[in-house]
Design an enzyme around this catalytic site. Structure first.
Site, PDB file in Angstrom:
ATOM      1  N   HIS A  74       4.537  -4.201 -12.060  1.00 42.60           N
ATOM      2  CA  HIS A  74       3.933  -3.292 -11.083  1.00 42.60           C
ATOM      3  C   HIS A  74       3.133  -4.067 -10.048  1.00 42.60           C
ATOM      4  CE1 HIS A  74       0.410  -0.772  -9.862  1.00 42.60           C
ATOM      5  NE2 HIS A  74       1.380   0.031  -9.519  1.00 42.60           N
TER       6      HIS A  74
ATOM      7  N   GLU B  43       5.413  -5.528  -7.520  1.00 46.19           N
ATOM      8  CA  GLU B  43       5.851  -4.465  -6.598  1.00 46.19           C
ATOM      9  C   GLU B  43       4.835  -4.297  -5.466  1.00 46.19           C
ATOM     10  OE1 GLU B  43       5.140  -0.074  -5.821  1.00 46.19           O
ATOM     11  OE2 GLU B  43       5.485  -0.372  -7.961  1.00 46.19           O
ATOM     12  N   HIS B  44       3.546  -4.296  -5.801  1.00 45.63           N
ATOM     13  CA  HIS B  44       2.502  -4.211  -4.771  1.00 45.63           C
ATOM     14  C   HIS B  44       2.541  -5.426  -3.854  1.00 45.63           C
ATOM     15  CE1 HIS B  44      -0.600  -0.974  -5.879  1.00 45.63           C
ATOM     16  NE2 HIS B  44       0.461  -0.721  -6.616  1.00 45.63           N
TER      17      HIS B  44
ATOM     18  N   GLU C   3      -6.413   1.724  -9.103  1.00 44.72           N
ATOM     19  CA  GLU C   3      -5.308   2.599  -9.514  1.00 44.72           C
ATOM     20  C   GLU C   3      -5.362   2.868 -11.022  1.00 44.72           C
ATOM     21  OE1 GLU C   3      -0.412   2.886  -9.049  1.00 44.72           O
ATOM     22  OE2 GLU C   3      -1.474   1.091  -8.369  1.00 44.72           O
TER      23      GLU C   3
END
Length: 415
Positions: free
Chosen positions: A45, A48-49, A125
């Site tokens: 993840h 991905e950022h 997040e």
């Protein structure tokens, strides 16, 4: 019309829709939190950022402005077994969209300053996720039922693991996973064959690897996990082991879900919300992975109603186990599923996603006709045999989040 080919040894699937004005292009990768080691949790993840933070040719601002300037939409997401980056643009800007999307995905820069700034973003997040009772209950449930396997890891990772990421760690993981063998490119919309030339040019330097990651199949762990937290309502997830992602059974599973708790006319919604008014939110959903699955029910209710809500859900599980669904129920939800799929296929985003996921995990594209014919061929006993296999009260995994303690759920037992 479906087009399937290999470009630079990368699987590409496309569906031409000349009656629309735009095109969706997705890059799917077989990498997610399930492919991580414990100390790496959240790295899929995080990468991905980082892909959006800039390439060797573009800054994060350049990426955003170039897509905004042509009215496009650019985004990505990470799951337990896959990552996807996608762009939607007007048909005249396909070449620009491919240039930006493929540049950022296959040439990320991983600047040290950006890594440190993005750690703060991802930790926020994670905090936001932990403030969501549904997300927290689901993560807790995964940690319980898949305990001992990487499938139990939260997609976002933890604050500690995210803080531990550094440039070398990210680059090594990226190079091991962003490889030809893990990639599917899925396209839907209005395009001509020149799109394949653009893809060939932009993927010429994507690396290959013959090392295949073998995932350990998880064991199911029943039990109860509780977290006391100041929420207005008590949030409960109840899960049972289910089936893996396959063309053979996925549509029977969808019928089961829709009939049991997947919509407003389902058994759970009608009995618990409409007839008794015990909840605002209640639904079921299946999770399917390459080698296993789970069937989960979520409900949010007051502490006073929790026991009653649980007992009704339990009784409905018993009922399906013993009696299955009626022929009328199966016929109704079979037709509902068929119409839903036909309408979804009018949507270029849905079309791109279905093709991408199918080719990534099943290694085959099933046409709409294949899917509709499969649904039509499902017999009542197919649905009930599968439902009776899944609905097992003795294998429940249960997570509860809310202002409640162990003593207050002393009545809750796994039978």
């Amino acid at each position: 019309m479906y087009i399937q080919k290999k470009i630079n040894d990368i699987d590409v699937v496309a569906y031409r829709m000349p009656y629309v004005s735009s095109v969706y292009i997705g890059i799917w990768l077989k990498v997610g939190s399930r492919h991580e080691k414990k100390e790496q949790n959240g790295i899929s993840h995080f990468i991905e950022h980082m892909v959006f933070k800039g390439s060797k040719r573009r800054s994060a601002k350049d990426i955003a402005e170039e897509i905004d300037n042509i009215g496009g939409q650019l985004n990505g997401f990470t799951g337990k077994e896959s990552t996807c980056f996608y762009v939607k643009v007007y048909k005249s800007y396909i070449e620009k969209a491919i240039d930006v999307l493929f540049d950022m995905v296959f040439n990320p820069f991983f600047k040290d300053d950006d890594i440190e700034k993005e750690k703060k973003v991802v930790i926020e997040e994670i905090n936001m996720n932990n403030d969501s009772p549904e997300d927290l209950a689901y993560d807790m449930l995964s940690s319980l039922v898949w305990n001992g396997n990487s499938l139990s890891y939260p997609v976002l990772g933890t604050e500690d693991t995210v803080k531990s990421f550094d440039k070398d760690m990210l680059i090594k993981y990226y190079k091991n996973n962003y490889i030809k063998e893990n990639i599917v490119i899925s396209i839907a919309g209005n395009f001509d064959d020149s799109i394949f030339d653009s893809i060939a040019e932009k993927t010429a330097e994507v690396i290959s690897s013959k090392t295949e990651m073998l995932l350990e199949k998880p064991n199911w762990n029943k039990g109860i996990i509780l977290k006391s937290k100041e929420y207005e309502q008590i949030n409960i997830c109840i899960s049972m082991p289910s089936i893996k992602y396959s063309f053979e059974n996925i549509y029977s599973l969808s019928i089961i879900n829709n009939a049991f708790g997947g919509g407003m006319s389902s058994r759970l919604f009608q009995k618990i919300r409409e007839e008794k008014g015990l909840v605002y939110s209640i639904y079921s959903y299946p999770s399917t992975y390459i080698d296993t699955g789970a069937f989960t029910i979520f409900a949010s209710t007051s502490i006073e109603n929790l026991k009653t809500v649980y007992e009704i859900i339990r009784d409905e599980i018993y009922s399906v186990k013993e009696n299955g669904f009626s022929e009328d129920e199966i016929d109704k939800f079979k037709e509902q599923l068929k119409i839903s799929i036909l309408m979804d296929m009018d949507n270029i985003s849905s079309r791109m996603s279905v093709m991408g996921k199918s080719l990534l995990f099943l290694r085959k594209i099933y046409t709409v006709d294949d899917i509709i014919n499969k649904i039509k061929s499902i017999e009542h006993e197919d649905v009930n045999n599968l439902a009776k296999k899944i609905f097992n009260i003795g294998q429940l995994g249960i997570s509860i989040v809310g202002n409640i303690n162990k003593k207050q759920i002393g009545w809750l037992k796994i039978e």
